[in-house]
Design a protein around this motif. Structure first.
Motif, short mmCIF file in Angstrom:
data_model
loop_
_atom_site.label_atom_id
_atom_site.label_comp_id
_atom_site.label_asym_id
_atom_site.label_seq_id
_atom_site.Cartn_x
_atom_site.Cartn_y
_atom_site.Cartn_z
N ALA A 53 0.79 -1.24 -0.02
CA ALA A 53 0.22 0.04 0.04
C ALA A 53 0.86 1.30 0.06
CB ALA A 53 -0.83 0.12 1.07
N GLU A 54 1.90 1.26 0.81
CA GLU A 54 2.70 2.50 0.86
C GLU A 54 3.43 2.82 -0.74
OE1 GLU A 54 7.31 3.88 2.56
OE2 GLU A 54 6.20 1.98 3.28
N ALA A 55 3.97 1.68 -1.16
CA ALA A 55 4.55 1.74 -2.57
C ALA A 55 3.46 2.24 -3.62
CB ALA A 55 5.04 0.20 -3.04
N VAL A 56 2.25 1.64 -3.72
CA VAL A 56 1.21 2.13 -4.70
C VAL A 56 0.82 3.53 -4.05
CG1 VAL A 56 -1.20 1.91 -5.18
CG2 VAL A 56 0.16 -0.19 -4.78
N ALA A 57 0.85 3.99 -2.98
CA ALA A 57 0.41 5.43 -2.84
C ALA A 57 1.54 6.23 -3.14
CB ALA A 57 -0.01 5.48 -1.15
N ARG A 58 2.73 5.87 -2.96
CA ARG A 58 3.90 6.82 -3.46
C ARG A 58 3.65 6.81 -4.90
NH1 ARG A 58 9.20 5.35 0.16
NH2 ARG A 58 8.59 5.85 2.11
N MET A 59 3.36 5.88 -5.73
CA MET A 59 2.98 6.29 -7.29
C MET A 59 1.62 6.97 -7.43
SD MET A 59 4.31 2.59 -8.59
CE MET A 59 3.68 3.09 -10.21
N ARG A 60 0.87 6.63 -6.75
CA ARG A 60 -0.37 7.25 -6.91
C ARG A 60 -0.79 8.81 -6.27
NH1 ARG A 60 0.27 3.33 -9.96
NH2 ARG A 60 -1.23 1.81 -10.45
N LEU A 61 -0.10 8.93 -5.21
CA LEU A 61 -0.37 10.02 -4.35
C LEU A 61 0.72 10.88 -4.21
CD1 LEU A 61 -2.32 8.23 -1.59
CD2 LEU A 61 -3.28 9.34 -3.80
N PRO B 281 10.33 -6.48 2.28
CA PRO B 281 8.90 -6.97 2.01
C PRO B 281 9.13 -8.54 1.59
CG PRO B 281 8.87 -4.76 1.24
CD PRO B 281 10.31 -4.97 1.63
N TYR B 282 8.19 -9.23 1.76
CA TYR B 282 8.02 -10.55 1.42
C TYR B 282 8.34 -10.94 -0.12
CZ TYR B 282 6.17 -15.64 1.87
OH TYR B 282 6.43 -16.86 2.04
N PRO B 283 9.38 -11.66 -0.54
CA PRO B 283 9.62 -11.57 -2.03
C PRO B 283 8.43 -11.82 -3.06
CG PRO B 283 11.41 -12.67 -0.60
CD PRO B 283 10.23 -12.36 0.33
N PRO B 284 7.47 -12.76 -2.64
CA PRO B 284 6.45 -13.06 -3.50
C PRO B 284 5.49 -11.86 -3.61
CG PRO B 284 6.56 -15.01 -2.04
CD PRO B 284 7.38 -13.97 -1.66
N MET B 285 5.51 -11.02 -2.74
CA MET B 285 4.79 -9.66 -2.71
C MET B 285 5.54 -8.72 -3.79
SD MET B 285 2.19 -7.83 -2.35
CE MET B 285 1.04 -8.19 -1.16
N ILE B 286 6.85 -8.69 -3.45
CA ILE B 286 7.62 -7.89 -4.21
C ILE B 286 7.64 -8.20 -5.67
CG2 ILE B 286 10.27 -7.32 -4.96
CD1 ILE B 286 10.79 -7.69 -2.02
N ARG B 287 7.58 -9.66 -6.17
CA ARG B 287 7.36 -10.09 -7.65
C ARG B 287 6.07 -9.59 -8.13
NH1 ARG B 287 10.47 -14.30 -5.22
NH2 ARG B 287 8.56 -15.32 -4.96
N ALA B 288 5.10 -9.83 -7.32
CA ALA B 288 3.60 -9.38 -7.58
C ALA B 288 3.41 -7.90 -8.13
CB ALA B 288 2.54 -9.99 -6.65
N ALA B 289 4.01 -7.19 -7.21
CA ALA B 289 4.10 -5.74 -7.26
C ALA B 289 4.67 -5.37 -8.47
CB ALA B 289 4.44 -4.91 -5.95
N ALA B 290 5.82 -5.96 -8.87
CA ALA B 290 7.04 -5.65 -9.85
C ALA B 290 6.34 -5.98 -11.22
CB ALA B 290 8.23 -6.36 -9.61
N ALA B 291 5.42 -6.88 -11.18
CA ALA B 291 4.82 -7.44 -12.29
C ALA B 291 3.69 -6.23 -12.91
CB ALA B 291 3.99 -8.75 -12.29
N ARG B 292 3.34 -5.38 -11.83
CA ARG B 292 2.63 -4.29 -12.17
C ARG B 292 3.25 -3.03 -12.38
NH1 ARG B 292 -3.01 -5.22 -9.20
NH2 ARG B 292 -3.14 -7.72 -9.18
N GLY B 293 4.63 -3.03 -12.26
CA GLY B 293 5.09 -1.87 -12.30
C GLY B 293 5.18 -1.08 -10.91
N ILE B 294 5.18 -1.72 -9.81
CA ILE B 294 5.21 -0.89 -8.41
C ILE B 294 6.65 -1.56 -7.81
CG2 ILE B 294 4.08 -0.94 -6.37
CD1 ILE B 294 1.31 -1.88 -7.85
N PRO B 295 7.50 -0.61 -7.75
CA PRO B 295 8.83 -0.88 -7.12
C PRO B 295 8.43 -0.80 -5.53
CG PRO B 295 8.68 1.34 -7.70
CD PRO B 295 7.57 0.71 -8.29
#
Length: 147
Positions: free
Chosen positions: A17-25, A44-58
């Protein structure tokens, strides 16, 4: 506005949520924390990092920390990922503090009350879907607040 996102361990939902908010807000100061200190200092947990990265969310540069009572003085809005986290944060709230404490799901239209923990469900994409919709709703709410 200073916004804190909170979940249990601060390795899946709240850092996402922090990563998405940094991009969107842009223009808002965003951080995340967990109600437990189990993963303090860990990324962060590696599977979450990978799922976020697939959406362009660092999610680089994020490390887990435990929520503290002073967070109620440092942030204008604290958003819990689920009811249990909301209750834990309410228990942590200093006496007399009036910081706005809500669930991220409060900004999602429909009957969603929690962002389920993907650490247990393994549904990282489902959690990210809810987080992104919640952040979009938060963005609309912030625009209305700004007037």
């Amino acid at each position: 506005m200073r916004i804190l996102f909170v979940c249990l361990g601060n390795i899946c939902r709240s850092p996402a949520a922090e990563a998405v908010a940094r991009m969107r807000l842009p223009g808002h100061d965003c951080d995340s924390a967990g109600t437990s200190g189990w993963h303090e200092g860990e990324p962060p947990y590696p599977p979450m990092i990978r799922a976020a990265a697939a959406r362009g969310i660092p999610m680089t540069g994020l490390y887990a920390r435990k929520a503290i009572a002073d967070d109620f003085n440092r942030f204008d809005l604290i958003l819990a990922m689920d009811g249990r986290t909301l209750d834990a944060m309410e228990d942590l709230r200093p006496s007399g503090n009036r910081t706005d404490l809500r669930r991220l799901a409060d900004f999602i239209d429909g009957e969603v009350s929690d962002v389920p923990d993907p650490y247990y469900s393994r549904d990282f994409d489902g959690a990210l879907d809810l987080i992104e919709v919640g952040i979009a709703g938060l963005d609309r709410w912030l625009e209305r607040q700004a007037g």
